[in-house]
Design an enzyme around this catalytic site. Structure first.
Site, short mmCIF file in Angstrom:
data_model
loop_
_atom_site.label_atom_id
_atom_site.label_comp_id
_atom_site.label_asym_id
_atom_site.label_seq_id
_atom_site.Cartn_x
_atom_site.Cartn_y
_atom_site.Cartn_z
N HIS A 103 33.59 27.35 60.22
CA HIS A 103 34.60 27.14 59.19
C HIS A 103 34.60 28.32 58.22
CE1 HIS A 103 30.85 25.42 57.64
NE2 HIS A 103 31.31 25.64 56.41
N HIS A 105 35.53 29.64 54.27
CA HIS A 105 35.71 29.25 52.87
C HIS A 105 36.76 30.15 52.24
CE1 HIS A 105 31.94 26.82 52.50
NE2 HIS A 105 31.61 27.57 53.54
#
Length: 141
Positions: A103, A105
């Protein structure tokens, strides 16, 4: 259909089993606000399929991820009035990865937020840098 890990919190969020503050969704990607933000508006962008690290994400997903990062990044900046935006991606625990589902940010930044990035130091010996570069070049596939 991409692989799903039934023990992964992000896979559960993607499946709708755990609620989130979703801000974007496409066929292959999803984005939602981080529950413990660095700054308000801090969003996470991830592939819907379970890929533990950046190195596990299929190259073919690159365009979809870049599109999601761009669209969400612009929206986060506008919604928060941010002066800038950090894009971060951690791989493995030693680098700060807490959830083993790749993922990104998106962290809105403000001129007066007081956040600092890590310190950098130059190589002590330019030959050391060149030796390491040569070693990396040999391993790039």
């Amino acid at each position: 259909m991409a692989h799903v890990d039934s023990d992964c919190i992000f896979c559960k969020i993607v499946a709708g089993e755990i609620p989130c503050a979703k801000v974007f969704e496409s066929e292959t990607c999803m984005a939602f606000l981080d529950i413990a933000p660095v700054n308000e508006g801090h969003a996470l962008v991830l592939p819907k399929g379970h890929y533990p690290t950046l190195m596990d994400i299929p190259v073919e997903m690159g365009s979809d991820l870049l599109q999601a990062l761009s669209v969400v990044g612009k929206a986060v900046m506008e919604a928060t009035g941010a002066d800038g935006l950090n894009l971060m991606q951690n791989n493995y625990e030693a680098a700060g990865q807490l959830v083993h589902h790749a993922h990104y940010h998106l962290i809105p930044r403000f001129s007066d937020d007081g956040l600092r990035l890590w310190e950098q130091t130059p190589y002590k010996d330019p030959d050391e840098m060149n030796r390491l570069a040569a070693k990396i070049v040999k391993l790039v596939k």
